[in-house]
Design a protein around this motif. Structure first.
Motif, PDB file in Angstrom:
ATOM      1  N   TRP A   1       0.815  -1.220   0.000  1.00 36.88           N
ATOM      2  CA  TRP A   1       0.000   0.000   0.000  1.00 36.88           C
ATOM      3  C   TRP A   1       0.843   1.262   0.000  1.00 36.88           C
ATOM      4  CZ3 TRP A   1       0.115   3.270   4.341  1.00 36.88           C
ATOM      5  CH2 TRP A   1       0.747   2.737   5.470  1.00 36.88           C
ATOM      6  N   ASP A   2       2.147   1.098   0.204  1.00 37.90           N
ATOM      7  CA  ASP A   2       3.018   2.276   0.191  1.00 37.90           C
ATOM      8  C   ASP A   2       4.453   1.823  -0.073  1.00 37.90           C
ATOM      9  OD1 ASP A   2       3.921   4.870   0.430  1.00 37.90           O
ATOM     10  OD2 ASP A   2       3.826   4.952   2.609  1.00 37.90           O
ATOM     11  N   VAL A   3       5.258   2.740  -0.574  1.00 35.88           N
ATOM     12  CA  VAL A   3       6.696   2.502  -0.695  1.00 35.88           C
ATOM     13  C   VAL A   3       7.354   3.672   0.029  1.00 35.88           C
ATOM     14  CG1 VAL A   3       8.618   2.044  -2.265  1.00 35.88           C
ATOM     15  CG2 VAL A   3       6.305   1.418  -2.934  1.00 35.88           C
ATOM     16  N   PRO A   4       7.516   3.559   1.357  1.00 33.64           N
ATOM     17  CA  PRO A   4       7.985   4.702   2.150  1.00 33.64           C
ATOM     18  C   PRO A   4       9.421   5.116   1.819  1.00 33.64           C
ATOM     19  CG  PRO A   4       7.794   2.723   3.504  1.00 33.64           C
ATOM     20  CD  PRO A   4       7.194   2.390   2.192  1.00 33.64           C
ATOM     21  N   ALA A   5      10.228   4.200   1.293  1.00 34.08           N
ATOM     22  CA  ALA A   5      11.586   4.517   0.820  1.00 34.08           C
ATOM     23  C   ALA A   5      11.832   3.619  -0.385  1.00 34.08           C
ATOM     24  CB  ALA A   5      12.607   4.234   1.925  1.00 34.08           C
ATOM     25  N   PRO A   6      12.742   4.040  -1.295  1.00 28.32           N
ATOM     26  CA  PRO A   6      12.911   3.255  -2.531  1.00 28.32           C
ATOM     27  C   PRO A   6      13.460   1.842  -2.326  1.00 28.32           C
ATOM     28  CG  PRO A   6      13.929   5.428  -2.718  1.00 28.32           C
ATOM     29  CD  PRO A   6      13.555   5.252  -1.286  1.00 28.32           C
ATOM     30  N   ASP A   7      13.701   1.441  -1.065  1.00 20.37           N
ATOM     31  CA  ASP A   7      14.114   0.053  -0.835  1.00 20.37           C
ATOM     32  C   ASP A   7      13.115  -0.685   0.062  1.00 20.37           C
ATOM     33  OD1 ASP A   7      14.556   1.297   1.571  1.00 20.37           O
ATOM     34  OD2 ASP A   7      16.572   0.495   1.875  1.00 20.37           O
ATOM     35  N   THR A   8      11.954  -0.073   0.300  1.00 15.28           N
ATOM     36  CA  THR A   8      11.042  -0.632   1.298  1.00 15.28           C
ATOM     37  C   THR A   8       9.608  -0.698   0.792  1.00 15.28           C
ATOM     38  OG1 THR A   8      12.420   0.347   3.022  1.00 15.28           O
ATOM     39  CG2 THR A   8      10.257  -0.408   3.693  1.00 15.28           C
ATOM     40  N   LEU A   9       8.997  -1.877   0.926  1.00 14.33           N
ATOM     41  CA  LEU A   9       7.575  -2.030   0.623  1.00 14.33           C
ATOM     42  C   LEU A   9       6.804  -2.057   1.934  1.00 14.33           C
ATOM     43  CD1 LEU A   9       7.828  -5.017  -1.936  1.00 14.33           C
ATOM     44  CD2 LEU A   9       7.624  -2.580  -2.493  1.00 14.33           C
ATOM     45  N   ALA A  10       5.748  -1.253   2.030  1.00 19.97           N
ATOM     46  CA  ALA A  10       4.856  -1.339   3.183  1.00 19.97           C
ATOM     47  C   ALA A  10       3.747  -2.307   2.806  1.00 19.97           C
ATOM     48  CB  ALA A  10       4.293   0.029   3.525  1.00 19.97           C
ATOM     49  N   VAL A  11       3.622  -3.393   3.548  1.00 23.24           N
ATOM     50  CA  VAL A  11       2.658  -4.431   3.193  1.00 23.24           C
ATOM     51  C   VAL A  11       1.556  -4.501   4.240  1.00 23.24           C
ATOM     52  CG1 VAL A  11       4.390  -5.748   1.931  1.00 23.24           C
ATOM     53  CG2 VAL A  11       3.956  -6.308   4.328  1.00 23.24           C
ATOM     54  N   ALA A  12       0.365  -4.861   3.771  1.00 26.95           N
ATOM     55  CA  ALA A  12      -0.783  -4.953   4.661  1.00 26.95           C
ATOM     56  C   ALA A  12      -1.518  -6.258   4.402  1.00 26.95           C
ATOM     57  CB  ALA A  12      -1.724  -3.771   4.445  1.00 26.95           C
ATOM     58  N   GLY A  13      -2.043  -6.815   5.423  1.00 28.33           N
ATOM     59  CA  GLY A  13      -2.808  -8.054   5.324  1.00 28.33           C
ATOM     60  C   GLY A  13      -2.856  -8.718   6.675  1.00 28.33           C
ATOM     61  N   GLY A  14      -3.445  -8.008   7.667  1.00 29.36           N
ATOM     62  CA  GLY A  14      -3.608  -8.585   8.996  1.00 29.36           C
ATOM     63  C   GLY A  14      -2.289  -8.987   9.605  1.00 29.36           C
ATOM     64  N   GLU A  15      -2.126 -10.285   9.835  1.00 27.70           N
ATOM     65  CA  GLU A  15      -0.921 -10.819  10.480  1.00 27.70           C
ATOM     66  C   GLU A  15       0.356 -10.430   9.737  1.00 27.70           C
ATOM     67  OE1 GLU A  15      -0.773 -12.625  13.363  1.00 27.70           O
ATOM     68  OE2 GLU A  15      -2.882 -12.019  13.518  1.00 27.70           O
ATOM     69  N   ARG A  16       0.225 -10.130   8.458  1.00 27.71           N
ATOM     70  CA  ARG A  16       1.424  -9.920   7.651  1.00 27.71           C
ATOM     71  C   ARG A  16       1.806  -8.449   7.529  1.00 27.71           C
ATOM     72  NH1 ARG A  16      -1.271 -13.830   4.426  1.00 27.71           N
ATOM     73  NH2 ARG A  16      -0.222 -15.837   4.511  1.00 27.71           N
ATOM     74  N   SER A  17       1.083  -7.551   8.149  1.00 28.81           N
ATOM     75  CA  SER A  17       1.383  -6.146   7.907  1.00 28.81           C
ATOM     76  C   SER A  17       2.758  -5.785   8.466  1.00 28.81           C
ATOM     77  CB  SER A  17       0.298  -5.255   8.510  1.00 28.81           C
ATOM     78  OG  SER A  17       0.190  -5.491   9.885  1.00 28.81           O
ATOM     79  N   GLY A  18       3.411  -4.867   7.792  1.00 29.20           N
ATOM     80  CA  GLY A  18       4.742  -4.462   8.216  1.00 29.20           C
ATOM     81  C   GLY A  18       5.553  -3.977   7.034  1.00 29.20           C
ATOM     82  N   ARG A  19       6.862  -4.228   7.062  1.00 28.67           N
ATOM     83  CA  ARG A  19       7.751  -3.727   6.018  1.00 28.67           C
ATOM     84  C   ARG A  19       8.575  -4.858   5.420  1.00 28.67           C
ATOM     85  NH1 ARG A  19       5.030   0.071   6.913  1.00 28.67           N
ATOM     86  NH2 ARG A  19       5.601   2.140   7.657  1.00 28.67           N
ATOM     87  N   VAL A  20       8.832  -4.753   4.138  1.00 31.36           N
ATOM     88  CA  VAL A  20       9.780  -5.657   3.474  1.00 31.36           C
ATOM     89  C   VAL A  20      10.849  -4.778   2.857  1.00 31.36           C
ATOM     90  CG1 VAL A  20      10.097  -7.394   1.675  1.00 31.36           C
ATOM     91  CG2 VAL A  20       7.944  -7.328   2.963  1.00 31.36           C
ATOM     92  N   ARG A  21      12.113  -4.983   3.269  1.00 24.41           N
ATOM     93  CA  ARG A  21      13.180  -4.157   2.723  1.00 24.41           C
ATOM     94  C   ARG A  21      14.109  -5.021   1.860  1.00 24.41           C
ATOM     95  NH1 ARG A  21      16.926  -1.327   6.886  1.00 24.41           N
ATOM     96  NH2 ARG A  21      15.286   0.218   7.117  1.00 24.41           N
ATOM     97  N   GLY A  22      14.454  -4.490   0.694  1.00 24.19           N
ATOM     98  CA  GLY A  22      15.341  -5.239  -0.193  1.00 24.19           C
ATOM     99  C   GLY A  22      16.526  -4.396  -0.614  1.00 24.19           C
TER     100      GLY A  22
END
Lengths: 103, 482
Positions: B86-107
């Motif tokens: 639902w958001d890309v707060p920084a160009p290396d980070t995905l903001a993910v949503a889906g209940g238990e899975r919400s949070g950040r994925v950084r690559g």
């Protein structure tokens, strides 16, 4: 609503055991794994909701969760996208009028 | 926070191919996808409960799909299905949503492989139940093995129309007509030789065409649907000739009875995440409209942010797979894990060039009218969500509130749940025609998070930082702030 079985494409495919759920009180047949919208279309029912302003009927359109036109009230939960919600035995599905209020 | 070498949005052909290539070189990968099952739109699979013997025409890709999906079981992969970015707060980070899975994925690198959706083309009655997008018809067939009606009209522009129509015929449905806006017949002879560059796809295309011929489906070219009519669902479709300049001759329209109307005017890349990140976009009508500007390594204008597949520029499944592999290889090479990347890269590029030659031939054959504004009547709904008609937009234009942003803020067009995906293209076309400004030069409303509608409950595990309040003594203070 009759079960127009011929809209299901069954070559090389066993859907398992049919079950029923209801749409506005009418019985619709589905097979395990089918979406609510798919089972409704196979039963010859395309309309899912009525819009807020023009009270127009809408139904399954984009099929990938983008357009939100197939939302219905499913077991009391409004705004449920029927294109991506599996039909379950005994489910109560109703036409959504307007934007839908959570009660 | 999930930290990986390559974070991928999209478990379609491009995303999965990139993941496969990356883990083969020992990278750690995360794949996030909104759908409950992987495969994207092209490789959409029926639910596990369907028992298939593999003999059906609809299972012809099953082996390839299984091979592609196998990567998700790899120990170096974190796969998050049913999860929205639902958001890309920084160009290396995905903001993910889906209940238990919400949070950040950084690559260390990011791949946006968001796929595409149907280009919206409004006409009177396009909101009627039973009027279904080409993608929607394909998903119904692929995901549920159900056809949307018993007598179906397939109308629009582009090769996907023929894929859909042939699939419906194979499924046993009656296709009353295929209505193609481009004058494709007189272009076929000319484009024929370059199609030999990709014999596998050409064979598939011929198979589709033969299915239609055998079933005796009339193919009406240079024509378009001008209206769908019906009470609670579509009952018939009116068609009329359309010229390449967009002019429609309603005087010679005909009516075809149907209980489903499948409309597809080509696909458009889902570029909203790229827009949000700030990647440079270009406009190319033949490749779906707005697309990612990329290097030959599939990197966007933002370093280490890659884009591949139809979500970057419409090219079809084979191009998506090749681009995905190139991204996986490139990220591995940058992290010093690819070994002899040059040879592999050259082989992939060579395949990509040959496939692209075929794609360009198809693009030339199906190049359609410059716009479809001739289909709009005053009462035609342009914004499906907020029910904004063309007449309302014209009224605002007459008051000189005629930019995209003004039209949006005065009518609510584009403010609904689809977040403009079904109307912004039309709005752009309307403003461009009226002002003479090319679409590429228009000011679009900004893209803001959340780029997909999410429920507050989906953010259960969202790390919420304490508010950063200005030093105003009249504002309430946090207890620990002083």
């Amino acid at each position: 609503m009759s079960d127009k079985r011929e809209q299901r494409v069954d070559d090389g495919l066993d859907r398992g055991r049919a079950f029923q759920f209801s749409v506005d009180g009418e019985t619709v047949t589905a097979y395990p794994g089918e979406s609510i919208a798919a089972a409704m279309l196979a039963a010859g029912r395309a309309a899912a909701r009525r819009t807020a302003k023009r009270r127009e009927p809408r139904g399954y359109h984009c099929g990938m969760g983008v357009c939100w036109d197939c939302v219905m009230v499913v077991d009391g939960v409004t705004d449920t996208r029927t294109c991506r919600t599996e039909a379950k035995p005994g489910m109560r599905v109703e036409t959504q009028h307007g934007v839908g209020q959570r009660t | 926070m999930i930290e990986v070498d390559l974070a991928i949005l999209g478990a379609g052909p491009a995303g999965l191919a990139a993941a496969g290539e990356a883990v083969a070189h020992g990278l750690r990968v995360a794949v996030v996808d909104d759908n409950p099952r992987a495969g994207g739109q092209y490789f959409r699979q029926p639910p596990a409960q369907f028992r298939r013997d593999g003999g059906s025409w609809f299972d012809k890709e099953a082996t390839r799909v299984a091979e592609l999906l196998r990567v998700l079981d790899h120990p170096s992969i974190t796969y998050l299905p049913d999860t929205v970015v639902w958001d890309v707060p920084a160009p290396d980070t995905l903001a993910v949503a889906g209940g238990e899975r919400s949070g950040r994925v950084r690559g260390r690198a990011l791949l946006i492989a968001a796929g595409a959706h149907d280009r919206p083309v409004p006409f009177p009655g396009w909101t009627l139940p039973g009027v279904i997008s080409a993608g929607g018809a394909q998903n119904l067939l692929k995901g549920n093995r159900i056809v949307p009606g018993r007598r179906i009209v397939v109308a629009g522009n582009g090769p996907l129309l023929f894929v859909v129509a042939a699939s419906l015929v194979r499924a046993g449905a009656e296709v009353a007509a295929v209505v193609e806006a481009a004058p494709i017949n007189r272009r076929l002879l000319h484009a024929w030789p370059s199609m030999l560059a990709a014999p596998k796809i050409l064979r598939q295309a011929l198979d589709y065409r033969l299915s239609l011929l055998r079933a005796g489906v009339p193919v009406r070219t240079g024509m378009t649907v001008v209206a769908a009519r019906g009470a609670d669902a579509v009952q018939d479709a009116a068609i009329a000739p359309i010229a390449l300049d967009g002019s429609v001759d309603r005087a010679v329209s005909e009516t075809i009875a149907c209980d489903a109307l499948v409309v597809g005017f080509g696909l458009t890349p889902s570029v909203e995440l790229l827009r949000l990140i700030g990647c440079e976009l270009g406009y190319n009508r033949g490749r779906g409209g707005w697309l990612a500007v990329r290097s030959d390594r599939m990197e966007t204008s933002v370093a280490n942010v890659f884009a591949a597949g139809d979500g970057a520029a419409i090219g079809g499944v084979e191009i998506a797979l090749l681009e995905g592999r190139l991204v996986g290889l490139e990220v591995a090479a940058r992290l010093g894990r690819a070994g002899n990347a040059e040879q592999r890269r050259a082989a992939l590029r060579d395949q990509l060039d040959r496939t692209d030659k075929f794609r360009r031939a198809i693009e030339a054959i199906f190049a359609g009218p410059s716009h479809y504004l001739g289909l709009l009547t005053a009462d035609t709904v342009v914004c499906r969500c907020e029910e904004v008609t063309h007449g309302e937009l014209q009224a605002r234009q007459a008051e000189a509130l005629d930019s995209m942003i003004q039209l949006k803020s005065t009518t609510r067009a584009g403010m609904g749940r689809c977040q403009g995906r079904n109307c912004m293209a039309t709005l752009a076309s309307i403003v461009s025609e009226a002002s003479g400004t090319p679409i590429a030069g228009l000011n679009y409303p900004r893209t803001r998070p959340p780029v997909r509608p999410i429920a507050i409950g989906d953010l259960l595990h969202e790390p919420i930082p304490p508010p950063d309040l200005p030093a105003d003594p009249h504002l309430p203070r946090r207890q620990n702030a002083s």
